[in-house]
Design a protein around this motif. Structure first.
Motif, PDB file in Angstrom:
ATOM      1  N   LEU A  11      -1.116 -36.124 -74.469  1.00 55.08           N
ATOM      2  CA  LEU A  11      -0.292 -37.488 -74.069  1.00 55.08           C
ATOM      3  C   LEU A  11       0.680 -37.698 -74.654  1.00 55.08           C
ATOM      4  CD1 LEU A  11      -3.510 -39.541 -73.119  1.00 55.08           C
ATOM      5  CD2 LEU A  11      -2.130 -38.305 -71.328  1.00 55.08           C
ATOM      6  N   GLY A  13       3.094 -41.024 -76.726  1.00 58.14           N
ATOM      7  CA  GLY A  13       2.872 -42.101 -77.010  1.00 58.14           C
ATOM      8  C   GLY A  13       3.780 -42.609 -77.981  1.00 58.14           C
ATOM      9  N   HIS A  15       3.247 -44.611 -81.031  1.00 53.37           N
ATOM     10  CA  HIS A  15       2.402 -44.943 -82.216  1.00 53.37           C
ATOM     11  C   HIS A  15       3.161 -44.649 -83.526  1.00 53.37           C
ATOM     12  CE1 HIS A  15      -0.255 -45.803 -78.870  1.00 53.37           C
ATOM     13  NE2 HIS A  15      -0.230 -44.525 -78.605  1.00 53.37           N
ATOM     14  N   GLY A  25       8.966 -41.631 -80.035  1.00 53.64           N
ATOM     15  CA  GLY A  25       7.587 -41.369 -79.476  1.00 53.64           C
ATOM     16  C   GLY A  25       7.481 -39.822 -80.162  1.00 53.64           C
ATOM     17  N   LYS A  61      -6.032 -42.716 -71.225  1.00 48.48           N
ATOM     18  CA  LYS A  61      -4.547 -42.896 -70.850  1.00 48.48           C
ATOM     19  C   LYS A  61      -4.127 -44.176 -71.066  1.00 48.48           C
ATOM     20  CE  LYS A  61      -1.519 -41.158 -67.432  1.00 48.48           C
ATOM     21  NZ  LYS A  61      -1.325 -40.597 -66.033  1.00 48.48           N
ATOM     22  N   GLU A  62      -4.837 -45.054 -70.601  1.00 48.58           N
ATOM     23  CA  GLU A  62      -4.261 -46.668 -70.661  1.00 48.58           C
ATOM     24  C   GLU A  62      -4.112 -47.241 -71.809  1.00 48.58           C
ATOM     25  OE1 GLU A  62      -7.450 -48.758 -68.547  1.00 48.58           O
ATOM     26  OE2 GLU A  62      -6.926 -47.735 -66.709  1.00 48.58           O
ATOM     27  N   GLU A  63      -5.030 -46.799 -72.851  1.00 49.56           N
ATOM     28  CA  GLU A  63      -5.034 -47.288 -74.338  1.00 49.56           C
ATOM     29  C   GLU A  63      -3.829 -46.499 -74.875  1.00 49.56           C
ATOM     30  OE1 GLU A  63      -6.587 -49.703 -75.882  1.00 49.56           O
ATOM     31  OE2 GLU A  63      -7.522 -50.180 -73.861  1.00 49.56           O
ATOM     32  N   ASN A  65      -1.083 -46.054 -73.915  1.00 48.93           N
ATOM     33  CA  ASN A  65       0.109 -46.819 -73.469  1.00 48.93           C
ATOM     34  C   ASN A  65       0.377 -48.061 -74.181  1.00 48.93           C
ATOM     35  OD1 ASN A  65       1.198 -44.975 -71.576  1.00 48.93           O
ATOM     36  ND2 ASN A  65      -0.124 -45.449 -69.743  1.00 48.93           N
ATOM     37  N   ASN A  67       1.060 -49.557 -77.550  1.00 51.17           N
ATOM     38  CA  ASN A  67       1.474 -49.156 -78.820  1.00 51.17           C
ATOM     39  C   ASN A  67       0.579 -49.937 -80.084  1.00 51.17           C
ATOM     40  OD1 ASN A  67       3.565 -48.234 -77.357  1.00 51.17           O
ATOM     41  ND2 ASN A  67       5.084 -49.249 -78.120  1.00 51.17           N
TER      42      ASN A  67
END
Length: 120
Positions: A11, A13, A15, A25, A61-63, A65, A67
């Motif tokens: 994925l 992200g 972070h 990213g 996947k939700e988590e 997204n 940051n």
């Protein structure tokens, strides 16, 4: 007992602690392992008696997204969501490994990873 394993989830992200990480990213690779009591699944062959790996993937996947400055924090959030979403009687243990690919370091490093082991 048994395990559900999602290997090499890839994925993208945003972070990190450095300002550019919030804009540029990075790619992440995630390994998720959930220890589950499969007793009722063996008897009933019923998806509702286990944890659907599609749901696990969606949760990760939700988590991803949302940051975080630290991937340690992200790992803990994912484990907490798993514990909250699924029946405590099903999930006995959860382990997650999150790797940031090509981290912004002053050296040649493929990835940095954190591993969180949680006995539920």
């Amino acid at each position: 007992m048994g395990k559900i394993v999602l290997e090499n989830i890839k994925l993208f992200g945003f972070h990190g602690c450095m300002p550019e990480e919030k804009y540029v990213g990075s790619y992440y690779t995630i390994y998720l392992e959930i220890e589950v009591d499969f007793h009722n699944v063996f008897i009933n062959d019923d998806l509702s008696k286990t944890i659907n790996y599609v749901d696990l993937y969606s949760l990760v996947k939700e988590e991803m997204n949302i940051n975080s400055k630290l991937i340690e924090h992200l790992a803990q959030r994912i484990i907490q969501r798993i514990k909250k979403k699924f029946k405590k009687s099903l999930v006995k243990h959860a382990k997650i490994k999150i790797c940031k690919e090509n981290p912004p370091l002053q050296g040649n490093v493929d990835r940095v990873c954190v591993i969180l082991d949680d006995y539920c």
